[in-house]
Scaffold this motif. Sequence first.
Motif, PDB file in Angstrom:
ATOM      1  N   GLN A 128       0.757  -1.163   0.122  1.00 48.17           N
ATOM      2  CA  GLN A 128       0.098   0.037  -0.075  1.00 48.17           C
ATOM      3  C   GLN A 128       0.835   1.237   0.070  1.00 48.17           C
ATOM      4  OE1 GLN A 128      -3.381   0.213  -0.054  1.00 48.17           O
ATOM      5  NE2 GLN A 128      -2.924   2.583  -0.234  1.00 48.17           N
ATOM      6  N   ALA A 129       1.921   1.265   1.000  1.00 47.49           N
ATOM      7  CA  ALA A 129       2.606   2.356   0.757  1.00 47.49           C
ATOM      8  C   ALA A 129       3.574   2.624  -0.304  1.00 47.49           C
ATOM      9  CB  ALA A 129       3.884   2.299   2.035  1.00 47.49           C
ATOM     10  N   LEU A 130       4.083   1.706  -0.940  1.00 51.62           N
ATOM     11  CA  LEU A 130       4.587   1.660  -2.221  1.00 51.62           C
ATOM     12  C   LEU A 130       3.608   2.159  -3.455  1.00 51.62           C
ATOM     13  CD1 LEU A 130       6.884  -1.366  -2.000  1.00 51.62           C
ATOM     14  CD2 LEU A 130       7.639   0.712  -2.185  1.00 51.62           C
ATOM     15  N   ALA A 131       2.538   1.676  -3.372  1.00 46.40           N
ATOM     16  CA  ALA A 131       1.662   2.238  -4.319  1.00 46.40           C
ATOM     17  C   ALA A 131       1.073   3.749  -4.163  1.00 46.40           C
ATOM     18  CB  ALA A 131       0.193   1.245  -4.229  1.00 46.40           C
ATOM     19  N   GLU A 132       0.979   4.118  -2.982  1.00 48.29           N
ATOM     20  CA  GLU A 132       0.897   5.550  -2.718  1.00 48.29           C
ATOM     21  C   GLU A 132       2.297   6.587  -3.064  1.00 48.29           C
ATOM     22  OE1 GLU A 132       0.007   5.779   1.543  1.00 48.29           O
ATOM     23  OE2 GLU A 132      -1.858   4.639   1.233  1.00 48.29           O
ATOM     24  N   VAL A 133       3.311   5.936  -2.822  1.00 51.47           N
ATOM     25  CA  VAL A 133       4.575   6.479  -3.483  1.00 51.47           C
ATOM     26  C   VAL A 133       4.487   6.913  -4.989  1.00 51.47           C
ATOM     27  CG1 VAL A 133       7.028   6.473  -3.685  1.00 51.47           C
ATOM     28  CG2 VAL A 133       6.109   5.985  -1.406  1.00 51.47           C
ATOM     29  N   SER A 172      -6.919  -0.467 -12.934  1.00 52.70           N
ATOM     30  CA  SER A 172      -6.155  -0.954 -11.926  1.00 52.70           C
ATOM     31  C   SER A 172      -4.724  -1.343 -12.416  1.00 52.70           C
ATOM     32  CB  SER A 172      -6.963  -2.357 -11.438  1.00 52.70           C
ATOM     33  OG  SER A 172      -7.960  -2.250 -10.769  1.00 52.70           O
ATOM     34  N   HIS A 173      -3.704  -1.297 -11.642  1.00 46.99           N
ATOM     35  CA  HIS A 173      -2.433  -1.806 -11.773  1.00 46.99           C
ATOM     36  C   HIS A 173      -2.030  -2.787 -11.126  1.00 46.99           C
ATOM     37  CE1 HIS A 173      -1.886   2.360 -13.819  1.00 46.99           C
ATOM     38  NE2 HIS A 173      -2.757   2.550 -13.013  1.00 46.99           N
ATOM     39  N   VAL A 174      -0.774  -3.460 -11.449  1.00 49.44           N
ATOM     40  CA  VAL A 174      -0.308  -4.643 -10.741  1.00 49.44           C
ATOM     41  C   VAL A 174       1.068  -4.038 -10.301  1.00 49.44           C
ATOM     42  CG1 VAL A 174       0.419  -6.921 -10.999  1.00 49.44           C
ATOM     43  CG2 VAL A 174      -1.329  -6.223 -12.331  1.00 49.44           C
ATOM     44  N   LEU A 175       1.068  -4.554  -8.987  1.00 49.63           N
ATOM     45  CA  LEU A 175       2.412  -4.205  -8.350  1.00 49.63           C
ATOM     46  C   LEU A 175       3.286  -5.382  -7.851  1.00 49.63           C
ATOM     47  CD1 LEU A 175       4.658  -2.176  -7.325  1.00 49.63           C
ATOM     48  CD2 LEU A 175       3.052  -2.126  -5.114  1.00 49.63           C
ATOM     49  N   ALA A 176       4.337  -5.719  -8.282  1.00 51.91           N
ATOM     50  CA  ALA A 176       5.221  -6.679  -8.047  1.00 51.91           C
ATOM     51  C   ALA A 176       6.460  -6.348  -7.251  1.00 51.91           C
ATOM     52  CB  ALA A 176       5.748  -7.692  -9.234  1.00 51.91           C
ATOM     53  N   VAL A 177       6.794  -6.861  -6.078  1.00 46.93           N
ATOM     54  CA  VAL A 177       7.804  -6.607  -5.024  1.00 46.93           C
ATOM     55  C   VAL A 177       8.353  -7.825  -4.703  1.00 46.93           C
ATOM     56  CG1 VAL A 177       8.239  -5.398  -2.901  1.00 46.93           C
ATOM     57  CG2 VAL A 177       6.251  -4.768  -4.261  1.00 46.93           C
ATOM     58  N   ARG A 178       9.898  -7.628  -4.605  1.00 47.58           N
ATOM     59  CA  ARG A 178      10.738  -8.928  -4.192  1.00 47.58           C
ATOM     60  C   ARG A 178      11.446  -8.303  -2.828  1.00 47.58           C
ATOM     61  NH1 ARG A 178      13.588 -13.418  -5.753  1.00 47.58           N
ATOM     62  NH2 ARG A 178      15.618 -13.529  -4.594  1.00 47.58           N
ATOM     63  N   LEU A 179      11.267  -9.001  -2.075  1.00 45.57           N
ATOM     64  CA  LEU A 179      11.938  -8.776  -0.628  1.00 45.57           C
ATOM     65  C   LEU A 179      12.937  -9.733  -0.373  1.00 45.57           C
ATOM     66  CD1 LEU A 179       8.686  -8.100   0.157  1.00 45.57           C
ATOM     67  CD2 LEU A 179       9.681  -6.913   1.642  1.00 45.57           C
ATOM     68  N   LEU A 234       0.581  -7.521  -6.006  1.00 46.79           N
ATOM     69  CA  LEU A 234      -0.778  -7.055  -5.603  1.00 46.79           C
ATOM     70  C   LEU A 234      -1.526  -6.394  -6.627  1.00 46.79           C
ATOM     71  CD1 LEU A 234       1.819  -5.570  -3.427  1.00 46.79           C
ATOM     72  CD2 LEU A 234      -0.284  -6.260  -2.070  1.00 46.79           C
ATOM     73  N   LEU A 235      -2.685  -6.223  -6.672  1.00 55.10           N
ATOM     74  CA  LEU A 235      -3.763  -5.634  -7.359  1.00 55.10           C
ATOM     75  C   LEU A 235      -3.812  -4.371  -6.714  1.00 55.10           C
ATOM     76  CD1 LEU A 235      -5.187  -5.597 -10.134  1.00 55.10           C
ATOM     77  CD2 LEU A 235      -7.252  -6.601  -9.035  1.00 55.10           C
ATOM     78  N   VAL A 236      -3.533  -3.025  -7.566  1.00 50.26           N
ATOM     79  CA  VAL A 236      -3.829  -1.841  -7.005  1.00 50.26           C
ATOM     80  C   VAL A 236      -4.939  -1.414  -7.787  1.00 50.26           C
ATOM     81  CG1 VAL A 236      -2.612   0.309  -7.005  1.00 50.26           C
ATOM     82  CG2 VAL A 236      -1.245  -1.696  -6.755  1.00 50.26           C
ATOM     83  N   HIS A 237      -5.931  -0.949  -6.910  1.00 48.61           N
ATOM     84  CA  HIS A 237      -7.136  -0.538  -7.470  1.00 48.61           C
ATOM     85  C   HIS A 237      -7.274   0.946  -7.214  1.00 48.61           C
ATOM     86  CE1 HIS A 237      -9.039  -4.421  -7.039  1.00 48.61           C
ATOM     87  NE2 HIS A 237      -8.481  -4.545  -5.702  1.00 48.61           N
ATOM     88  N   CYS A 238      -7.430   1.542  -8.597  1.00 49.22           N
ATOM     89  CA  CYS A 238      -7.409   3.150  -8.575  1.00 49.22           C
ATOM     90  C   CYS A 238      -8.642   3.702  -9.483  1.00 49.22           C
ATOM     91  CB  CYS A 238      -5.819   3.583  -9.286  1.00 49.22           C
ATOM     92  SG  CYS A 238      -4.405   2.677  -8.928  1.00 49.22           S
ATOM     93  N   ASP A 267      13.627  -5.069  -5.225  1.00 49.22           N
ATOM     94  CA  ASP A 267      13.056  -4.511  -6.371  1.00 49.22           C
ATOM     95  C   ASP A 267      11.553  -4.424  -6.411  1.00 49.22           C
ATOM     96  OD1 ASP A 267      13.450  -3.840  -9.001  1.00 49.22           O
ATOM     97  OD2 ASP A 267      13.846  -6.224  -9.763  1.00 49.22           O
ATOM     98  N   PHE A 268      11.179  -3.910  -7.680  1.00 49.35           N
ATOM     99  CA  PHE A 268       9.771  -3.717  -7.686  1.00 49.35           C
ATOM    100  C   PHE A 268       9.298  -3.405  -9.185  1.00 49.35           C
ATOM    101  CE2 PHE A 268      11.288   0.469  -7.021  1.00 49.35           C
ATOM    102  CZ  PHE A 268      10.637   1.299  -7.976  1.00 49.35           C
ATOM    103  N   GLU A 269       8.171  -3.640  -9.714  1.00 49.43           N
ATOM    104  CA  GLU A 269       7.694  -3.384 -11.018  1.00 49.43           C
ATOM    105  C   GLU A 269       6.457  -3.056 -10.648  1.00 49.43           C
ATOM    106  OE1 GLU A 269       8.210  -6.020 -14.165  1.00 49.43           O
ATOM    107  OE2 GLU A 269      10.341  -6.853 -13.401  1.00 49.43           O
ATOM    108  N   THR A 270       5.809  -2.400 -11.723  1.00 47.62           N
ATOM    109  CA  THR A 270       4.463  -2.155 -11.576  1.00 47.62           C
ATOM    110  C   THR A 270       3.957  -1.970 -13.345  1.00 47.62           C
ATOM    111  OG1 THR A 270       2.597  -0.688 -11.125  1.00 47.62           O
ATOM    112  CG2 THR A 270       4.587   0.548 -11.645  1.00 47.62           C
ATOM    113  N   ALA A 271       2.720  -2.385 -13.641  1.00 49.10           N
ATOM    114  CA  ALA A 271       2.251  -2.217 -14.847  1.00 49.10           C
ATOM    115  C   ALA A 271       0.665  -1.838 -14.762  1.00 49.10           C
ATOM    116  CB  ALA A 271       2.133  -3.356 -15.513  1.00 49.10           C
TER     117      ALA A 271
END
Length: 120
Positions: A31-36, A98-105, A90-94, A116-120
Amino acid sequence: MSSVPHAVSDPLVWGPPGAIPDERKLRLLGQALAEVLSGRRPAESVADRLTERAYRELVRAGRMIEAKRPPFVGSPHVKEPKDGAVEMCLLVHCGERSHVLAVRLERRGVQWLCTDFETA
């Protein structure tokens, strides 16, 4: 109501190697990354959750998610490809789109950091 975004709460810390990640904390990070990425939160608010390289990428990326409304992330889909690594999508509802956010930890000591992260 304050215009300053809330910081991501507790650090991403889990128990011994092999411990199952706390899905709630992963969702809060997403959520925080999507907001950024939508320009609604300063990157500094998540700096302690990212590696230096990932943080530089986040700042460089700037606004990647166009959203008329604040983004809202759904439940993360989490995989552990190897011990010490977690990948989530994660599916990011806007609103209309909507967008997709992929995150590696990766685990660094007892803390997990976004590498790393990616969004589309």
